[in-house]
Structures are given as structure tokens and as C-alpha cells.
Design an enzyme around this catalytic site. Structure first.
Site, PDB file in Angstrom:
ATOM      1  N   SER A   1     -15.676  -1.051 -10.493  1.00  0.00           N
ATOM      2  CA  SER A   1     -16.675  -0.317  -9.726  1.00  0.00           C
ATOM      3  C   SER A   1     -17.959  -0.126 -10.521  1.00  0.00           C
ATOM      4  O   SER A   1     -17.942  -0.082 -11.760  1.00  0.00           O
ATOM      5  CB  SER A   1     -16.103   1.056  -9.355  1.00  0.00           C
ATOM      6  OG  SER A   1     -17.111   1.941  -8.910  1.00  0.00           O
TER       7      SER A   1
ATOM      8  N   CYS B   1     -19.223   2.539 -10.796  1.00  0.00           N
ATOM      9  CA  CYS B   1     -19.071   3.848 -11.442  1.00  0.00           C
ATOM     10  C   CYS B   1     -18.758   3.738 -12.926  1.00  0.00           C
ATOM     11  O   CYS B   1     -18.712   4.752 -13.626  1.00  0.00           O
ATOM     12  CB  CYS B   1     -17.983   4.655 -10.737  1.00  0.00           C
ATOM     13  SG  CYS B   1     -18.472   5.242  -9.096  1.00  0.00           S
TER      14      CYS B   1
ATOM     15  N   ASP C   1       4.839   2.869  -3.691  1.00  0.00           N
ATOM     16  CA  ASP C   1       3.979   3.609  -4.624  1.00  0.00           C
ATOM     17  C   ASP C   1       3.766   2.769  -5.886  1.00  0.00           C
ATOM     18  O   ASP C   1       4.649   2.688  -6.744  1.00  0.00           O
ATOM     19  CB  ASP C   1       4.616   4.951  -4.976  1.00  0.00           C
ATOM     20  CG  ASP C   1       3.714   5.810  -5.861  1.00  0.00           C
ATOM     21  OD1 ASP C   1       2.628   5.330  -6.260  1.00  0.00           O
ATOM     22  OD2 ASP C   1       4.097   6.956  -6.151  1.00  0.00           O
TER      23      ASP C   1
ATOM     24  N   THR D   1     -30.858   6.881  -4.785  1.00  0.00           N
ATOM     25  CA  THR D   1     -30.852   5.482  -4.343  1.00  0.00           C
ATOM     26  C   THR D   1     -29.523   4.795  -4.651  1.00  0.00           C
ATOM     27  O   THR D   1     -28.841   5.132  -5.622  1.00  0.00           O
ATOM     28  CB  THR D   1     -31.990   4.685  -5.010  1.00  0.00           C
ATOM     29  OG1 THR D   1     -31.914   4.846  -6.429  1.00  0.00           O
ATOM     30  CG2 THR D   1     -33.346   5.146  -4.497  1.00  0.00           C
ATOM     31  N   ARG D   2     -29.192   3.825  -3.810  1.00  0.00           N
ATOM     32  CA  ARG D   2     -27.991   3.012  -3.968  1.00  0.00           C
ATOM     33  C   ARG D   2     -28.251   1.624  -3.373  1.00  0.00           C
ATOM     34  O   ARG D   2     -29.223   1.412  -2.654  1.00  0.00           O
ATOM     35  CB  ARG D   2     -26.793   3.621  -3.214  1.00  0.00           C
ATOM     36  CG  ARG D   2     -26.333   4.990  -3.693  1.00  0.00           C
ATOM     37  CD  ARG D   2     -25.697   4.956  -5.065  1.00  0.00           C
ATOM     38  NE  ARG D   2     -25.140   6.261  -5.423  1.00  0.00           N
ATOM     39  CZ  ARG D   2     -25.835   7.245  -5.981  1.00  0.00           C
ATOM     40  NH1 ARG D   2     -27.119   7.075  -6.247  1.00  0.00           N
ATOM     41  NH2 ARG D   2     -25.253   8.389  -6.290  1.00  0.00           N
TER      42      ARG D   2
ATOM     43  N   ASP E   1       0.847  -1.196   0.000  1.00  0.00           N
ATOM     44  CA  ASP E   1       0.000   0.000   0.000  1.00  0.00           C
ATOM     45  C   ASP E   1       0.880   1.241   0.000  1.00  0.00           C
ATOM     46  O   ASP E   1       2.009   1.216   0.493  1.00  0.00           O
ATOM     47  CB  ASP E   1      -0.901   0.005   1.233  1.00  0.00           C
ATOM     48  CG  ASP E   1      -2.141   0.865   1.044  1.00  0.00           C
ATOM     49  OD1 ASP E   1      -3.208   0.295   0.754  1.00  0.00           O
ATOM     50  OD2 ASP E   1      -2.045   2.103   1.175  1.00  0.00           O
TER      51      ASP E   1
ATOM     52  N   TYR F   1     -13.056   8.934 -12.129  1.00  0.00           N
ATOM     53  CA  TYR F   1     -12.945   7.617 -11.490  1.00  0.00           C
ATOM     54  C   TYR F   1     -13.549   6.509 -12.353  1.00  0.00           C
ATOM     55  O   TYR F   1     -12.947   5.449 -12.533  1.00  0.00           O
ATOM     56  CB  TYR F   1     -13.630   7.684 -10.126  1.00  0.00           C
ATOM     57  CG  TYR F   1     -13.584   6.405  -9.327  1.00  0.00           C
ATOM     58  CD1 TYR F   1     -12.386   5.934  -8.802  1.00  0.00           C
ATOM     59  CD2 TYR F   1     -14.749   5.673  -9.073  1.00  0.00           C
ATOM     60  CE1 TYR F   1     -12.339   4.769  -8.042  1.00  0.00           C
ATOM     61  CE2 TYR F   1     -14.714   4.516  -8.323  1.00  0.00           C
ATOM     62  CZ  TYR F   1     -13.512   4.063  -7.814  1.00  0.00           C
ATOM     63  OH  TYR F   1     -13.464   2.907  -7.076  1.00  0.00           O
TER      64      TYR F   1
END
Length: 323
Positions: A117, A119, A53, A220-221, A33, A148
């Protein structure tokens, strides 16, 4: 059989839980991480823990050396407040997945999981709170969440072409709003379940019985509990299914209903102040689980109230401990 597995993003919320699960299952785990070790959400001393990184190619080559499998959960991301105001930073995560795929090819890593995702889904499919649940095909024609979402969709394609061109056994899961204990609940990167828990707890402890809600509360989600996320992730990773697939709950609720749940857990009712100018994302989004049920005969099953009860209790303890 014990494997050597690297979890990229292992210092984050989902990654930290995944590291713990893999170690419990008997695997040798390397956890990587960007954050300094002291800032990791969870850290298991039985893992090899590295602060590197992963936008840098050399760090990816180092991280994947000698590994059988790679889970890529690493990304510069957060809740809607973060991703709406940091589109360039979100896009730069493309370097992580690209360099990890290059390293996986160089080291002959057997399997590769990419955490995508919801998204990625086209904005025109998410314009109403009562919109139909999103199925995998709804990602195209492409018009995902700016920044994103574009990075996630591009990285899915990169995984596909590395599989087609170089034989990398890449698997992809589209996460829908994962929540649970040991996640971020303040500082600007938190997502709705944790943010609402924090706000309700602070209102209860302070005696100021009101809450700010981003948007009108009707958006909503669906929200998936961490245990379901871990099971679905490993299930997809170890399968022969090669296309992106939803890993999310089909239990769609409005933000107002989410607040109702947390108020019930806290035993209070709050005055709701709606901030219509705050980041709020799309109007409606939930997971269509037709495909995952058809392929795996499974879907996330933890009820929202059950998962939120555990999450609320953990965040309450953290806030109380801070005084």
C-alpha cells in the site's frame, strides 16, 4: 497455459475482481476469505471458494496446497476511518502474510504476489496537499502510516527475505486507493470515492442537499480504477521485477475536487460541512509512475471521472434497491 492459482482475500473487493479475471483467462482458481461466503463482495461459482482464517498457519497450508501461484490480498483493513481507529487489528495482518509465505515455501508455490500500500510511505513526505508524487525510494527512512502502514512495510521486507533466503519468487505492488463497482460503500470500512458517492446519492434521494466532508477538503490523493489495478497486478506478478513498485494513478485531486466530480455525475450541488475532527490521513499523496513506466512501459490510464461514473452508477443502483 492454465495454472492453479489461489487468491487470498478473494471475498474482498479487489480479490473478487481478480478471481473473476483469472477464471476468464482459463485458470483454475481457489478463492479464500475470512468472511462467510454470503458476505463476499463477489463470488464466482467456477472457483473453489473457502471461508478460512488466514491468520492461522494451518489455514494457509491448506489454502496453498497444490497451487502454482498465490496472490495475497488478504488483510483486515478499510478506509482512513477504520485504519486510524484499529491499528492493532491492522498490525495482526502480519500473521497472514507470514504464514502464507511459510506455506508457499512448504508447498513449493512458484510465484507469490503481495498487495502492499501507499501507506508505507514516510509521513514527512506527505505533509502538504501539493507535495511531489511519491516514488518507491520514499518509503525509507521508514515512518509509515501507524499500524496499517507498518504492517505493509514489514511484510514487504518479509517477502524480500523469503526470496533471498528461500528462493520464493515474491512480487510486491504498492496500491494507491483502488476504487470501482462491487466495493464497500458503507459500514465504516469504505474509502473516499465510495463514501462520497454514497453521501451524494443519499443527499439527492432524500432532498437534504448537504454533505459532510472529513477534513478541510484540501487534502490530496490519487485514485486507481479497479481494471487498472488488475492489469498492473498481473503484469508485476508475471514479471522478473523483484522490488516493490507503485501501482497507482498519477492523477492527483483534492477531496473537494472528488466531490465536484460526484456532484457533476449526480447533477446537483451540495452545501459542504467540513468535519475537521474526523480521520483524514496525510495532507498529500499521489503515485510517481516513473519506475513503472520505465520498467513496463505502462501506467494506470483510466481517468477519474470515467471510473467514478461507473462506480457512482453501481452504488446508486445498490442504494435504490434498498429502498
Amino acid at each position: 497455459m492454465s495454472k492453479k492459482i489461489v487468491v487470498c482475500g478473494g471475498g474482498g473487493f479487489i480479490g473478487g475482481h481478480l478471481v473473476k479475471a483469472l477464471i476468464t483467462q482459463g485458470h483454475q482458481v481457489r478463492s479464500v476469505d475470512l468472511k462467510p461466503l454470503a458476505e463476499w463482495f463477489l463470488i464466482d461459482p467456477k472457483a473453489e471458494n473457502l471461508s478460512l482464517d488466514l491468520q492461522e498457519k494451518e489455514a494457509c497450508l491448506h489454502s496453498l496446497a497444490g497451487m502454482d501461484e498465490c496472490y495475497n490480498l488478504a488483510a483486515d483493513m478499510g478506509g482512513m476511518g477504520f485504519i486510524e481507529h484499529n491499528k492493532a487489528l491492522c498490525m495482526l495482518s502480519v500473521l497472514i502474510n507470514t504464514h502464507l509465505l511459510m506455506a508457499a515455501r512448504a508447498h513449493g508455490v512458484g510465484r507469490f504476489f503481495y498487495a502492499s500500500s501507499a501507506c508505507v510511505y514516510a509521513a514527512e513526505k506527505q505533509t502538504s496537499p501539493d507535495i511531489p508524487a511519491l516514488k518507491e525510494a520514499d518509503a525509507y527512512p521508514a515512518m509509515p502510516e501507524d499500524g496499517y502502514g507498518w504492517e505493509k512495510l514489514f511484510s514487504e521486507r518479509m517477502c524480500r527475505h523469503y526470496r533471498e533466503d528461500f528462493g520464493i519468487h515474491a512480487r510486491m505492488g504498492r496500491y494507491h486507493n483502488v476504487y470501482g463497482p462491487h466495493g464497500t460503500y458503507d459500514g465504516g470500512r469504505e474509502k473516499a470515492p465510495a463514501a462520497i458517492c454514497r453521501k451524494v446519492i443519499q443527499a439527492k434521494l432524500s432532498g437534504r442537499h448537504e454533505i459532510e466532508i472529513w477534513g478541510d477538503g484540501h487534502q490530496t490523493r490519487s485514485f486507481m480504477y479497479i481494471d487498472d489495478c488488475l492489469y498492473g497486478t498481473q503484469m508485476v506478478m508475471n514479471s522478473d521485477f523483484i522490488d516493490p513498485i507503485n501501482i497507482g494513478s498519477a492523477e492527483m485531486v483534492s477531496v473537494n475536487q472528488l466531490v465536484d466530480v460526484v456532484e457533476s455525475l449526480a447533477g446537483i450541488k451540495l452545501k459542504r460541512n467540513y468535519n475537521l475532527g474526523a480521520p483524514k490521513g496525510v495532507r498529500g499523496r499521489s503515485s510517481d509512475n516513473t519506475l513503472i513506466k520505465q520498467v513496463f512501459h505502462w501506467e494506470p490510464a483510466t481517468k477519474l471521472r470515467d471510473g467514478m461514473e461507473r462506480t457512482y452508477a453501481w452504488i446508486y443502483d445498490q442504494i435504490k434497491a434498498q429502498g
